[in-house]
Every structure is written in C-alpha cells, then in structure tokens.
Design an enzyme around this catalytic site. Structure first.
Site, PDB file in Angstrom:
ATOM      1  N   ASP A  14       0.827  -1.212   0.000  1.00 39.15           N
ATOM      2  CA  ASP A  14       0.000   0.000   0.000  1.00 39.15           C
ATOM      3  C   ASP A  14       0.859   1.260   0.000  1.00 39.15           C
ATOM      4  O   ASP A  14       0.667   2.166   0.833  1.00 39.15           O
ATOM      5  CB  ASP A  14      -0.935   0.009   1.211  1.00 39.15           C
ATOM      6  CG  ASP A  14      -1.724  -1.277   1.358  1.00 39.15           C
ATOM      7  OD1 ASP A  14      -2.164  -1.807   0.325  1.00 39.15           O
ATOM      8  OD2 ASP A  14      -1.901  -1.750   2.491  1.00 39.15           O
ATOM      9  N   GLU A 179     -11.565   0.642  -3.220  1.00 39.65           N
ATOM     10  CA  GLU A 179     -10.948   1.097  -1.960  1.00 39.65           C
ATOM     11  C   GLU A 179      -9.679   1.854  -2.306  1.00 39.65           C
ATOM     12  O   GLU A 179      -9.425   2.195  -3.466  1.00 39.65           O
ATOM     13  CB  GLU A 179     -10.640  -0.112  -1.070  1.00 39.65           C
ATOM     14  CG  GLU A 179      -9.740  -1.139  -1.721  1.00 39.65           C
ATOM     15  CD  GLU A 179      -9.625  -2.439  -0.937  1.00 39.65           C
ATOM     16  OE1 GLU A 179     -10.346  -2.591   0.068  1.00 39.65           O
ATOM     17  OE2 GLU A 179      -8.812  -3.294  -1.330  1.00 39.65           O
TER      18      GLU A 179
END
Length: 497
Positions: A14, A179
């Site tokens: 991420d 997301e």
C-alpha cells in the site's frame, strides 16, 4: 522490459508517496507490527533508505494487540505548507468508534505527533488533500452501512472534526472492493484514483475525474489503467497506486505487487511489495509506462550485534514495541524478557529477498528462546534452544511437529540458521514450491541440517492475510541474551529433480 524488481522488497504494501524538492518520501502499511508505518526516503525513486517509523510510542496507538493482519492499514503521506502529514487507519479502533488518525511532523524521520482521530469517518484507506482555499479534505473507503462506498469530507486538521457531512464520490468501475482512494488536484481537474478487484490476482488501479468535488466523476476510458490480471507477468496483484509528480515535471506511480512462484496458483511469500512505473498524461488521463525506471540490484544484507542503545528501525514487535520487552546489554547484545508484559517477546525483521540466509546466536542460561521464520502466529518454522538442546519445529495452522533435536555441549553457544533456498525444478521445468526453508544448527563448525521444508505453508496463498514473512528471535520463557543476527541474500540456483 517491464518492471519486475520492487523498489521496496519484502512486505511493504500500500505505498503512498510525496515529494519535497528533490526528495521523495514513501510510507507503507505495517498491520500488527510495531513500530508502525515505515518511512523510506529517496532522491532518485529507485533506491530507498529506511529512516524511521511514524508510530514509535504507546501514546500514538492505544489499541493494537497484535492480531494477524489487523492494526495499521494503508496510510497516506502528504506535505503541505512545510508540514508532513500521515493519515491512516488502525482497524482495532473501528469497534471502539474511533475513525482514522492524523499525525504530523516537520521531520519525516520523526518524532511524529500524537494522533488526532477523525470522528464520523469510519472505514479504511484514508487520503488527505488540500483544495484551492487551503481546506483539507479526507477521502476514505467507508465501512458505515448507512454511508457506503468512497466517502469524502472537509476536516479541521487540528481537532479532526468534519466540517460538512460526508459525500459519496465515484464508486469505481464496477470491479469488486473499490478502496484505497487518493484524491488529487491536477490542473483544472480533481482526479480520484482507486484500488479495485481485491488485493489478489484481480487487483487493479482505476481513475476518474471531475471539475469539482461535487462531481460527477467521469471514469477513464481505459480503466483499469494499471493491472497485470490475466497476464503472464512475474509481478502479479498490481494495484493500490499513488501518483507523484517528479521534480522535473514528469510523473510516476508507486504501487503494490507480488512475485509469486511455484505451481499454480503461484505462491508469494515475502508479502506485497512496492513497485514503480512511469506515467504519461495523454488526453488528460494517466497512461502507464512500465519500462521507464530501471531498479538496480540492492544488497539488503546486514549484521546486527545490538551494540547501541537504540534499535535499528528494521526491528519489529508483534502488537508491542520491542522496547517493552528488550534491554541493551553493556558491551553489546540484547536481553529479551518473556515475562516483560503481555504478548509475544519476539523481535523480528522482514525477509526481503527470494533466496537468503539468516542466522542468530543467543544464550539461554535463564530461559528458552526460538529463532523462527513466520508469516503469522500459527504458521512458522523455527529452532528452539533451551541451553542444552536445539529442536526444529514446523507449525502449520493448529499442527506443531518436531522434525529433529540436537544436543549442544555445555559452554557452547550454537549458531541457529534458517535459509530460503530454491525449490527443485521438475523435468517439465516447473517447481512445485515457491522455495524450501532449510533449518540447521552449527556447533563448533559442524553443521546439522534438520531438513528443507515446503515454503508453500508460509505463503499468503495458504495462510491468508495481508503481510509477509518475517524472521527473528523470541524469548519463550525467562530471559535470553541475543548476541547477533545476520541476514544476506544468496545466489539463486535450483536443482533438477
């Protein structure tokens, strides 16, 4: 040649990136491990140095507990008006009704501030951006069933209070699990970048744009603009990207990916890693160039004798800070105390190479310790030493199985060794396993190898979750004295079965 070498190897997923002048800063998810949110710095985008962690003390993270693949999800780092900001989610806070946390500093190496929590923003993967009026906006993937999807709201960064009710932005291109939002003001457009398709083989990055934050957001005609799904590429699961404008005015994107090996479906073992691609803007949309950056080979070896008072930022605890159960020894070495507080007394570091060797030495006159490789608390291979015997153990889910014991002469400190070695190649050119994990003990120059064991059982495809392998030393009972840990990549060659 397309990019197949990570800029950050090992479980650094991420990635979020920002730039100040000619220097780039990148943060990653840390999940159950503390200190949390590693911070890397680079001046060329392809070679990076770990300078610290953002979450380094109890006052910053009250609720943690070390649950596998819980803890800190998908932070975003930004620089605004001379201040660095990180916004992130501690998923252990969600049942308590606490929203995302916001911390800041003038020096990304730390220390970072205590957090401000954003009430009314319950979800994951938050982003922060400032508009033309210098108002901060937080965007997140909502977990509130009454306000589903990608939400955004202006906030007061001092108090965390929302300045307006959350509004729903673009909900993605239609793939599963929209997301990981990042919102950008570029030229006359607001761009909203999402991760979609789940963080497995269907992972992708998509983007939309609007003239104002009120929308409507128009999807890019070539979505997903970044993905390797259904491609025969050595890097898979690509997505969760963050755009960055370079000092020369060109653009790039950091994104996560994995390097699976072995038979279908492929097994990745070091977690989701960080990669880099070039970005061209064509007709107002980002287009990926995977050939732009050449990532050089990096020697990630180290030897730590724990001679200083401060631990290197590579060292992690599971759900607790290493300082809560370790103490430096005069003249070098580290005391690890199994009885110092609640939780596992394990000091660990990320495995970062595909094949590697790690070794450890500790004394066990006053306790029992274990040198182990793990992906979570139920899946690990390790070597336990109690001062007289070394025992090799495999733990796969609920099963723990001893695979051998070796007696250690009195007064001798053994070297415990764990190696990730290439799996055998079958006659048709395929390896069944991603690698083999060899467990061994070395006593006065004599080596006892307990065996080489299937690496699939320490892969995300088997265990699930969001992390990767770490290795380290745990005090199981009493106190042990850790003398040293060595880690080095080894040559990648495979035998033919």
């Amino acid at each position: 040649m397309t990019a197949s070498e990570p800029i950050l190897a090992g479980f650094y997923p991420d990635p979020s990136i920002c730039r100040v002048g000619d220097t780039y800063y990148l943060v990653s998810s840390s999940f159950e491990y503390l200190p949390g949110i590693p911070i890397h710095v680079s001046t060329d985008l392809v070679t990076w140095t770990l300078v610290g962690n953002a979450l380094t003390r109890e006052s910053q993270i009250a609720e943690h507990r070390g649950y596998p693949s819980a803890g800190i999800f998908a932070p975003t780092i930004r620089h605004h008006n001379g201040t660095f900001w990180i916004i992130g989610t501690n998923v252990n806070d969600i049942p308590l009704g606490r929203g995302h946390f916001l911390i800041h500093t003038s020096d990304p190496a730390g220390p970072w501030s205590d957090p401000v929590h954003i009430a009314g923003a319950i979800g994951i993967d938050p982003d922060i951006v400032w508009d033309d009026d210098d108002i901060a906006h937080v965007t997140w993937c909502s977990l509130n069933p009454e306000q589903p999807g990608i939400q955004s709201a202006p906030i007061d960064t001092t108090t965390g209070a929302l300045l307006a009710p959350p509004r729903q932005l673009w909900q993605g291109s239609g793939l599963a699990f929209p997301e990981g939002p990042h919102l950008y003001r570029i030229a006359d457009w607001w761009y909203l970048l999402l991760a979609e398709g789940g963080t497995e083989r269907g992972h992708a990055a998509t983007i939309a744009r609007a003239r104002t934050l009120d929308g409507p957001f128009e999807a890019a005609p070539h979505n997903p603009f970044l993905t390797h799904r259904s491609l025969a590429h050595p890097v898979q699961n690509t997505g969760h990207a963050d755009l960055i404008e370079l000092a020369d005015g060109t653009w790039a994107a950091a994104h996560l990916g994995v390097r699976p090996r072995g038979q279908t479906p492929g097994f990745h073992v070091n977690g989701r890693e960080s990669f880099l691609v070039g970005i061209d803007w064509i007709d107002g949309w980002p287009v990926v160039d995977e050939t732009r950056f050449a990532v050089p080979p990096v020697d990630r070896s180290f030897a730590d004798h724990f001679a200083g008072s401060d631990l290197h930022p590579r060292w992690l605890g599971v759900g607790r800070f290493p300082a809560s159960f370790t103490r430096p020894r005069t003249g070098g070495g580290l005391l690890i105390d199994a009885d110092a507080g609640e939780g596992r007394a394990l000091i660990a570091a990320r495995a970062t190479d595909l094949v590697w060797t790690a070794s450890a030495q500790f004394t066990a006159e006053a306790g029992t310790g274990r040198f182990l490789l793990l992906i979570d608390d139920r899946n690990w291979y390790g070597l336990t030493y109690d001062g007289s015997t070394v025992e090799a153990t495999l733990a796969v889910g609920p099963i723990e199985h001893s695979v051998g014991r070796h007696d250690i002469p009195a007064g001798v400190v053994p070297t415990l060794r764990i190696r990730a070695i290439p799996a055998p190649v079958l006659p048709h050119g395929v390896s069944l396993e991603p690698d083999l994990i060899e467990l061994a003990v070395i006593v006065e120059g004599a080596e006892r190898v307990f065996g080489a064991f299937d690496g699939r059982y320490l892969s995300t495809e088997v265990t699930g979750g969001f992390t990767g392998r770490v290795f380290g030393v745990q005090a199981l009972t009493g106190q042990i004295e850790l003398r040293e840990i060595h880690y080095a990549p080894t040559a990648e060659s495979a035998s033919t079965a």
